[in-house]
Design an enzyme around this catalytic site. Structure first.
Site, PDB file in Angstrom:
ATOM      1  N   ASP A 219      -5.140  -0.823  -3.259  1.00 36.88           N
ATOM      2  CA  ASP A 219      -4.165  -0.031  -2.495  1.00 36.88           C
ATOM      3  C   ASP A 219      -4.078   1.356  -3.133  1.00 36.88           C
ATOM      4  O   ASP A 219      -4.461   1.552  -4.289  1.00 36.88           O
ATOM      5  CB  ASP A 219      -2.778  -0.701  -2.506  1.00 36.88           C
ATOM      6  CG  ASP A 219      -1.774   0.074  -1.648  1.00 36.88           C
ATOM      7  OD1 ASP A 219      -2.161   0.562  -0.569  1.00 36.88           O
ATOM      8  OD2 ASP A 219      -0.608   0.204  -2.064  1.00 36.88           O
ATOM      9  N   SER A 220      -3.525   2.283  -2.369  1.00 39.36           N
ATOM     10  CA  SER A 220      -3.313   3.623  -2.906  1.00 39.36           C
ATOM     11  C   SER A 220      -2.307   3.587  -4.068  1.00 39.36           C
ATOM     12  O   SER A 220      -2.313   4.476  -4.909  1.00 39.36           O
ATOM     13  CB  SER A 220      -2.779   4.542  -1.810  1.00 39.36           C
ATOM     14  OG  SER A 220      -1.572   4.004  -1.301  1.00 39.36           O
TER      15      SER A 220
ATOM     16  N   CYS B  43      -4.192  -2.126   2.098  1.00 35.28           N
ATOM     17  CA  CYS B  43      -3.670  -0.810   2.451  1.00 35.28           C
ATOM     18  C   CYS B  43      -4.037  -0.569   3.910  1.00 35.28           C
ATOM     19  O   CYS B  43      -5.229  -0.554   4.256  1.00 35.28           O
ATOM     20  CB  CYS B  43      -4.306   0.244   1.552  1.00 35.28           C
ATOM     21  SG  CYS B  43      -3.854   1.936   1.981  1.00 35.28           S
ATOM     22  N   ASN B  44      -3.033  -0.412   4.756  1.00 36.09           N
ATOM     23  CA  ASN B  44      -3.292  -0.218   6.187  1.00 36.09           C
ATOM     24  C   ASN B  44      -3.966   1.111   6.449  1.00 36.09           C
ATOM     25  O   ASN B  44      -4.817   1.236   7.325  1.00 36.09           O
ATOM     26  CB  ASN B  44      -1.988  -0.288   6.972  1.00 36.09           C
ATOM     27  CG  ASN B  44      -1.406  -1.681   6.918  1.00 36.09           C
ATOM     28  OD1 ASN B  44      -1.637  -2.478   7.804  1.00 36.09           O
ATOM     29  ND2 ASN B  44      -0.682  -2.000   5.860  1.00 36.09           N
ATOM     30  N   THR B  45      -3.567   2.123   5.682  1.00 36.79           N
ATOM     31  CA  THR B  45      -4.126   3.458   5.897  1.00 36.79           C
ATOM     32  C   THR B  45      -5.630   3.429   5.630  1.00 36.79           C
ATOM     33  O   THR B  45      -6.422   3.938   6.424  1.00 36.79           O
ATOM     34  CB  THR B  45      -3.410   4.470   4.976  1.00 36.79           C
ATOM     35  OG1 THR B  45      -1.994   4.284   5.123  1.00 36.79           O
ATOM     36  CG2 THR B  45      -3.768   5.884   5.336  1.00 36.79           C
TER      37      THR B  45
ATOM     38  N   TYR C 206      -1.684   8.131   0.377  1.00 34.29           N
ATOM     39  CA  TYR C 206      -2.828   8.460   1.225  1.00 34.29           C
ATOM     40  C   TYR C 206      -2.366   8.831   2.643  1.00 34.29           C
ATOM     41  O   TYR C 206      -3.110   9.455   3.389  1.00 34.29           O
ATOM     42  CB  TYR C 206      -3.746   7.239   1.364  1.00 34.29           C
ATOM     43  CG  TYR C 206      -4.690   6.960   0.208  1.00 34.29           C
ATOM     44  CD1 TYR C 206      -4.551   7.566  -1.032  1.00 34.29           C
ATOM     45  CD2 TYR C 206      -5.739   6.062   0.392  1.00 34.29           C
ATOM     46  CE1 TYR C 206      -5.426   7.275  -2.065  1.00 34.29           C
ATOM     47  CE2 TYR C 206      -6.627   5.776  -0.637  1.00 34.29           C
ATOM     48  CZ  TYR C 206      -6.466   6.374  -1.869  1.00 34.29           C
ATOM     49  OH  TYR C 206      -7.341   6.085  -2.882  1.00 34.29           O
ATOM     50  N   GLY C 207      -1.163   8.354   3.007  1.00 33.70           N
ATOM     51  CA  GLY C 207      -0.711   8.301   4.399  1.00 33.70           C
ATOM     52  C   GLY C 207      -0.919   9.540   5.244  1.00 33.70           C
ATOM     53  O   GLY C 207      -1.265   9.445   6.409  1.00 33.70           O
TER      54      GLY C 207
ATOM     55  N   GLU D 189       6.818   4.622  -4.320  1.00 31.29           N
ATOM     56  CA  GLU D 189       6.007   5.081  -5.460  1.00 31.29           C
ATOM     57  C   GLU D 189       6.892   5.647  -6.575  1.00 31.29           C
ATOM     58  O   GLU D 189       6.527   5.624  -7.746  1.00 31.29           O
ATOM     59  CB  GLU D 189       4.991   6.138  -5.014  1.00 31.29           C
ATOM     60  CG  GLU D 189       3.823   5.570  -4.223  1.00 31.29           C
ATOM     61  CD  GLU D 189       2.924   4.644  -5.051  1.00 31.29           C
ATOM     62  OE1 GLU D 189       2.417   5.072  -6.090  1.00 31.29           O
ATOM     63  OE2 GLU D 189       2.757   3.476  -4.642  1.00 31.29           O
TER      64      GLU D 189
ATOM     65  N   CYS E 227       2.572  -1.301   6.734  1.00 29.40           N
ATOM     66  CA  CYS E 227       2.213  -0.608   5.490  1.00 29.40           C
ATOM     67  C   CYS E 227       2.637  -1.553   4.375  1.00 29.40           C
ATOM     68  O   CYS E 227       3.768  -2.062   4.391  1.00 29.40           O
ATOM     69  CB  CYS E 227       2.952   0.719   5.368  1.00 29.40           C
ATOM     70  SG  CYS E 227       2.772   1.468   3.733  1.00 29.40           S
ATOM     71  N   THR E 228       1.729  -1.788   3.430  1.00 30.14           N
ATOM     72  CA  THR E 228       2.013  -2.811   2.420  1.00 30.14           C
ATOM     73  C   THR E 228       3.114  -2.401   1.445  1.00 30.14           C
ATOM     74  O   THR E 228       3.629  -3.234   0.704  1.00 30.14           O
ATOM     75  CB  THR E 228       0.725  -3.179   1.658  1.00 30.14           C
ATOM     76  OG1 THR E 228       0.154  -1.972   1.127  1.00 30.14           O
ATOM     77  CG2 THR E 228      -0.263  -3.860   2.578  1.00 30.14           C
ATOM     78  N   HIS E 229       3.473  -1.125   1.443  1.00 26.44           N
ATOM     79  CA  HIS E 229       4.610  -0.703   0.616  1.00 26.44           C
ATOM     80  C   HIS E 229       5.950  -1.162   1.210  1.00 26.44           C
ATOM     81  O   HIS E 229       6.932  -1.309   0.480  1.00 26.44           O
ATOM     82  CB  HIS E 229       4.670   0.833   0.515  1.00 26.44           C
ATOM     83  CG  HIS E 229       3.715   1.442  -0.465  1.00 26.44           C
ATOM     84  ND1 HIS E 229       2.355   1.454  -0.287  1.00 26.44           N
ATOM     85  CD2 HIS E 229       3.946   2.092  -1.640  1.00 26.44           C
ATOM     86  CE1 HIS E 229       1.789   2.088  -1.307  1.00 26.44           C
ATOM     87  NE2 HIS E 229       2.732   2.482  -2.134  1.00 26.44           N
TER      88      HIS E 229
HETATM   89  N1  DGL Z   1       0.191   0.762   1.209  1.00 27.16           N
HETATM   90  C1  DGL Z   1      -0.475   1.774   2.007  1.00 27.16           C
HETATM   91  C2  DGL Z   1      -0.576   1.293   3.447  1.00 27.16           C
HETATM   92  O1  DGL Z   1      -0.516   0.081   3.658  1.00 27.16           O
HETATM   93  C3  DGL Z   1       0.217   3.100   1.826  1.00 27.16           C
HETATM   94  C4  DGL Z   1      -0.653   4.247   2.129  1.00 27.16           C
HETATM   95  C5  DGL Z   1      -0.221   5.549   1.466  1.00 27.16           C
HETATM   96  O2  DGL Z   1      -0.575   5.745   0.321  1.00 27.16           O
HETATM   97  O3  DGL Z   1       0.437   6.340   2.134  1.00 27.16           O
HETATM   98  O4  DGL Z   1      -0.773   2.041   4.363  1.00 27.16           O
END
Ligand code: DGL
Length: 285
Positions: free
Chosen positions: A6-7, A69-71, A38-39, A166, A200-202
């Protein structure tokens, strides 16, 4: 090993479900905290960062990498699978989180096949919250429409939720303000969604706050459990991979930012002892 990428900290919500569902395997978690979030980054940049991370995980010995990470899944997975993997790492696999999440959002069983599943099987008023990049990719809608053409999916970008997580700001009035702000367009209506995917996994790390603004009639889906369940199914169907995975219950944690900071934050978020090392990702073409 199974690589989980993940990011930043969000992929820990997927990793902790994997550790519960499939504790026997060895895992390497990589967080690119130095370059998160990353978003809102461009397609090219997300693609390049994701490729560098996956290449790093393969070099460390991971046989399969889950983009938690979905992004990255929305922006990079398909092109990496089609254009890079076959010549760079032909015997490895990269899996994403969008497809399994769409199955769950649509209320379909794992492994459902578009065309073979009647569109009438997809029910409910569906919505997804995700990063700006994921929403812009339209990946969730495109995947959903393979099962149910024409079905509406409401999508809401929540650009400040990842920075909140974050920075460890997962409670308090500041976080609450931004959680409410992005949920209001979906829920301040007469016909709110019946199912909401945290795309989004966050976002599961903000769940206590999210629940405050989502009515009880709406089912909230977090990706950890559903990705772990579908990965467990995938691994039993792919013995050529399960046979190559270590089962010594090794846990390796790597971050591109400060390892002491990462270990403290990650350990507190998922409640397990974390001792991370800092790594540098190599630029590749
Ligand atoms: N956990 C990432 C996701 O699922 C976050 C991406 C990001 O860094 O913005 O999209």
């Amino acid at each position: 090993m199974i690589g989980v990428f993940d990011s930043g900290f969000g992929g820990l919500t997927v990793l902790s479900s994997l550790l519960e569902r499939l504790p026997q395997y060895d895992y390497l978690y990589l967080a690119d905290n130095a370059r998160a979030p990353y978003g809102a980054r461009s397609f090219d940049v997300i693609h390049q960062f994701t490729k560098e991370a996956v290449d790093h995980l393969f070099r460390q010995g991971c046989q399969v990498v889950i983009l938690a990470c979905n992004t990255a899944s929305a922006r990079a997975l398909r092109t990496l699978q089609i254009q890079w993997l076959p010549h760079a790492w032909p015997d490895r696999r990269i899996l994403g989180v969008v497809r399994p999440s769409v199955e769950a959002l649509a209320g379909l069983p794992p492994g459902s096949i578009p065309g073979e599943t009647p569109a009438s099987a997809v029910s409910g008023r569906l919505a997804v919250v995700a990063t700006t990049g994921t929403v812009a990719s339209d990946s969730f809608r495109l995947e959903l429409q393979k099962f149910a053409p024409g079905l509406d999916l409401r999508q809401q970008a929540c650009p400040l939720w990842v920075p909140l997580v974050e920075n460890g700001e997962i409670e308090g009035t500041g976080a609450e303000f931004y959680v409410r702000k992005y949920l209001a367009p979906l829920f301040d209506t007469e016909s709110p969604p019946t199912r909401l995917l945290l795309g989004c996994t966050h976002y599961p790390l903000l769940l206590p706050l999210i629940r405050k603004f989502v009515p009880p009639g709406t089912e909230i889906l977090s990706q950890g459990p559903l990705v772990a369940e579908r990965f467990a199914d995938w691994i039993t169907r792919h013995p050529e991979f399960s046979d190559r995975l270590g089962t010594g219950q090794m846990r390796i944690w790597q971050t591109t930012d400060d390892s002491t900071w990462f270990s403290r934050q990650a350990g507190a978020l998922i409640n397990v002892p974390v001792t991370a090392t800092q790594v540098r990702l190599c630029q590749i073409d």
